[in-house]
Design a protein around this motif. Structure first.
Motif, PDB file in Angstrom:
ATOM      1  N   GLU A  40      36.993  30.082  24.430  1.00 61.20           N
ATOM      2  CA  GLU A  40      35.898  29.275  24.974  1.00 61.20           C
ATOM      3  C   GLU A  40      36.279  28.809  26.380  1.00 61.20           C
ATOM      4  O   GLU A  40      37.370  28.303  26.602  1.00 61.20           O
ATOM      5  CB  GLU A  40      35.626  28.078  24.083  1.00 61.20           C
ATOM      6  N   ARG A  41      35.358  28.981  27.317  1.00 63.01           N
ATOM      7  CA  ARG A  41      35.619  28.598  28.711  1.00 63.01           C
ATOM      8  C   ARG A  41      34.557  27.618  29.183  1.00 63.01           C
ATOM      9  O   ARG A  41      33.397  27.748  28.836  1.00 63.01           O
ATOM     10  CB  ARG A  41      35.618  29.827  29.614  1.00 63.01           C
ATOM     11  N   GLN A  42      34.998  26.684  30.011  1.00 63.67           N
ATOM     12  CA  GLN A  42      34.111  25.656  30.555  1.00 63.67           C
ATOM     13  C   GLN A  42      34.200  25.674  32.077  1.00 63.67           C
ATOM     14  O   GLN A  42      35.282  25.538  32.625  1.00 63.67           O
ATOM     15  CB  GLN A  42      34.519  24.270  30.048  1.00 63.67           C
ATOM     16  N   HIS A  43      33.068  25.827  32.728  1.00 64.80           N
ATOM     17  CA  HIS A  43      33.033  25.760  34.196  1.00 64.80           C
ATOM     18  C   HIS A  43      33.194  24.298  34.611  1.00 64.80           C
ATOM     19  O   HIS A  43      32.631  23.428  33.962  1.00 64.80           O
ATOM     20  CB  HIS A  43      31.705  26.318  34.711  1.00 64.80           C
ATOM     21  N   PRO A  44      33.955  23.985  35.627  1.00 62.95           N
ATOM     22  CA  PRO A  44      34.552  24.833  36.651  1.00 62.95           C
ATOM     23  C   PRO A  44      35.971  25.307  36.362  1.00 62.95           C
ATOM     24  O   PRO A  44      36.636  25.874  37.217  1.00 62.95           O
ATOM     25  CB  PRO A  44      34.532  23.934  37.869  1.00 62.95           C
ATOM     26  N   ALA A  45      36.454  25.155  35.136  1.00 60.21           N
ATOM     27  CA  ALA A  45      37.822  25.550  34.812  1.00 60.21           C
ATOM     28  C   ALA A  45      37.919  26.968  34.251  1.00 60.21           C
ATOM     29  O   ALA A  45      39.008  27.440  33.964  1.00 60.21           O
ATOM     30  CB  ALA A  45      38.416  24.562  33.808  1.00 60.21           C
ATOM     31  N   SER A  46      36.799  27.654  34.116  1.00 54.50           N
ATOM     32  CA  SER A  46      36.768  28.973  33.468  1.00 54.50           C
ATOM     33  C   SER A  46      37.865  29.910  33.948  1.00 54.50           C
ATOM     34  O   SER A  46      38.515  30.567  33.149  1.00 54.50           O
ATOM     35  CB  SER A  46      35.422  29.658  33.718  1.00 54.50           C
ATOM     36  N   ASN A  47      38.055  29.995  35.248  1.00 58.04           N
ATOM     37  CA  ASN A  47      39.033  30.901  35.829  1.00 58.04           C
ATOM     38  C   ASN A  47      40.131  30.158  36.594  1.00 58.04           C
ATOM     39  O   ASN A  47      40.909  30.770  37.312  1.00 58.04           O
ATOM     40  CB  ASN A  47      38.339  31.887  36.776  1.00 58.04           C
TER      41      ASN A  47
ATOM     42  N   PHE B  29      40.770  24.625  40.799  1.00 54.41           N
ATOM     43  CA  PHE B  29      41.000  25.620  41.843  1.00 54.41           C
ATOM     44  C   PHE B  29      41.316  26.967  41.221  1.00 54.41           C
ATOM     45  O   PHE B  29      42.067  27.059  40.245  1.00 54.41           O
ATOM     46  CB  PHE B  29      42.142  25.166  42.762  1.00 54.41           C
ATOM     47  N   ILE B  30      40.723  28.014  41.823  1.00 52.84           N
ATOM     48  CA  ILE B  30      40.849  29.368  41.290  1.00 52.84           C
ATOM     49  C   ILE B  30      41.557  30.289  42.283  1.00 52.84           C
ATOM     50  O   ILE B  30      41.432  30.126  43.492  1.00 52.84           O
ATOM     51  CB  ILE B  30      39.471  29.949  40.927  1.00 52.84           C
ATOM     52  N   PRO B  31      42.247  31.295  41.747  1.00 50.44           N
ATOM     53  CA  PRO B  31      42.797  32.332  42.613  1.00 50.44           C
ATOM     54  C   PRO B  31      41.695  33.345  42.920  1.00 50.44           C
ATOM     55  O   PRO B  31      40.590  33.252  42.367  1.00 50.44           O
ATOM     56  CB  PRO B  31      43.872  32.969  41.722  1.00 50.44           C
ATOM     57  N   THR B  32      41.994  34.306  43.731  1.00 51.39           N
ATOM     58  CA  THR B  32      41.032  35.391  43.935  1.00 51.39           C
ATOM     59  C   THR B  32      41.184  36.391  42.786  1.00 51.39           C
ATOM     60  O   THR B  32      42.264  36.519  42.190  1.00 51.39           O
ATOM     61  CB  THR B  32      41.281  36.139  45.257  1.00 51.39           C
ATOM     62  N   PRO B  33      40.112  37.114  42.472  1.00 49.35           N
ATOM     63  CA  PRO B  33      40.224  38.156  41.440  1.00 49.35           C
ATOM     64  C   PRO B  33      41.264  39.225  41.812  1.00 49.35           C
ATOM     65  O   PRO B  33      41.886  39.805  40.932  1.00 49.35           O
ATOM     66  CB  PRO B  33      38.815  38.746  41.362  1.00 49.35           C
ATOM     67  N   GLN B  34      41.459  39.446  43.094  1.00 47.87           N
ATOM     68  CA  GLN B  34      42.452  40.428  43.525  1.00 47.87           C
ATOM     69  C   GLN B  34      43.872  39.941  43.230  1.00 47.87           C
ATOM     70  O   GLN B  34      44.746  40.710  42.849  1.00 47.87           O
ATOM     71  CB  GLN B  34      42.329  40.733  45.033  1.00 47.87           C
ATOM     72  N   ASP B  35      44.118  38.628  43.415  1.00 53.86           N
ATOM     73  CA  ASP B  35      45.450  38.077  43.164  1.00 53.86           C
ATOM     74  C   ASP B  35      45.749  37.936  41.682  1.00 53.86           C
ATOM     75  O   ASP B  35      46.901  38.098  41.262  1.00 53.86           O
ATOM     76  CB  ASP B  35      45.603  36.690  43.822  1.00 53.86           C
ATOM     77  N   CYS B  36      44.752  37.585  40.897  1.00 53.61           N
ATOM     78  CA  CYS B  36      44.957  37.298  39.464  1.00 53.61           C
ATOM     79  C   CYS B  36      43.810  37.856  38.622  1.00 53.61           C
ATOM     80  O   CYS B  36      43.016  37.099  38.046  1.00 53.61           O
ATOM     81  CB  CYS B  36      45.072  35.795  39.246  1.00 53.61           C
ATOM     82  N   PRO B  37      43.700  39.162  38.504  1.00 55.33           N
ATOM     83  CA  PRO B  37      42.559  39.741  37.784  1.00 55.33           C
ATOM     84  C   PRO B  37      42.492  39.367  36.308  1.00 55.33           C
ATOM     85  O   PRO B  37      41.405  39.358  35.723  1.00 55.33           O
ATOM     86  CB  PRO B  37      42.754  41.264  37.955  1.00 55.33           C
ATOM     87  N   ARG B  38      43.608  39.022  35.696  1.00 45.31           N
ATOM     88  CA  ARG B  38      43.619  38.760  34.256  1.00 45.31           C
ATOM     89  C   ARG B  38      42.927  37.447  33.887  1.00 45.31           C
ATOM     90  O   ARG B  38      42.648  37.213  32.706  1.00 45.31           O
ATOM     91  CB  ARG B  38      45.056  38.753  33.744  1.00 45.31           C
ATOM     92  N   VAL B  39      42.651  36.563  34.854  1.00 42.63           N
ATOM     93  CA  VAL B  39      41.945  35.316  34.521  1.00 42.63           C
ATOM     94  C   VAL B  39      40.443  35.439  34.764  1.00 42.63           C
ATOM     95  O   VAL B  39      39.717  34.475  34.575  1.00 42.63           O
ATOM     96  CB  VAL B  39      42.521  34.082  35.263  1.00 42.63           C
ATOM     97  N   PHE B  40      39.998  36.618  35.151  1.00 46.19           N
ATOM     98  CA  PHE B  40      38.565  36.831  35.380  1.00 46.19           C
ATOM     99  C   PHE B  40      37.980  37.777  34.350  1.00 46.19           C
ATOM    100  O   PHE B  40      38.630  38.477  33.659  1.00 46.19           O
ATOM    101  CB  PHE B  40      38.324  37.385  36.794  1.00 46.19           C
TER     102      PHE B  40
END
Length: 140
Positions: free
Chosen positions: A92-99, A129-140
């Protein structure tokens, strides 16, 4: 279905972390802290390379959680927080912490970036705060 492997000790550890970091922000705030924790285990990038277990994540040093240095963290997990912990462990994910991989509580407004990471939003007192999908694809 769990997105990370855990046992009952891991659930208790995450429940205690969520309460210690965000009890004053209610269930949703605690779920968001849990999202960040689970994301750090999934990530294997940036500050979180080789963080594979709940214990690795909770007690990471440097870069871990301030609450583990306080006695409140070491109180027994309660059923309510265990239920919340299981929800985030199950994906379960909650915005803004989803990624998000980071959060903090500023004195004023959330900065648009924090250590080169993009602000994904605020919930009550915490900025996420989120990383970029390029830096951390596994959290997206």
């Amino acid at each position: 279905m769990a997105v990370i492997q855990t046992n009952s000790s891991d659930v208790d550890l995450l429940a205690r972390l969520m309460r210690a970091e965000a009890e004053g922000e209610g269930d949703l705030g605690m779920l968001m802290v849990g999202n960040v924790g689970v994301n750090r285990i999934l990530a294997n990038c940036l500050d979180f390379k080789n963080i594979r277990t709940m214990r690795d994540m909770v007690f990471q040093s440097p870069g871990g959680y301030e609450s583990v240095q306080k006695s409140y963290f070491y109180q027994r997990a309660r059923d309510k927080e265990r239920r919340l912990a299981r929800r985030v462990i199950n994906g379960e994910r909650q915005h803004p912490a989803s990624n998000a991989l980071w959060f903090f509580r500023p004195e004023g407004a959330c900065p648009p970036e924090w250590f080169n990471q993009t602000n994904s939003g605020r919930y009550k007192a915490h900025c996420f705060f989120i990383p970029t999908p390029q830096d951390c694809p596994r959290v997206f």
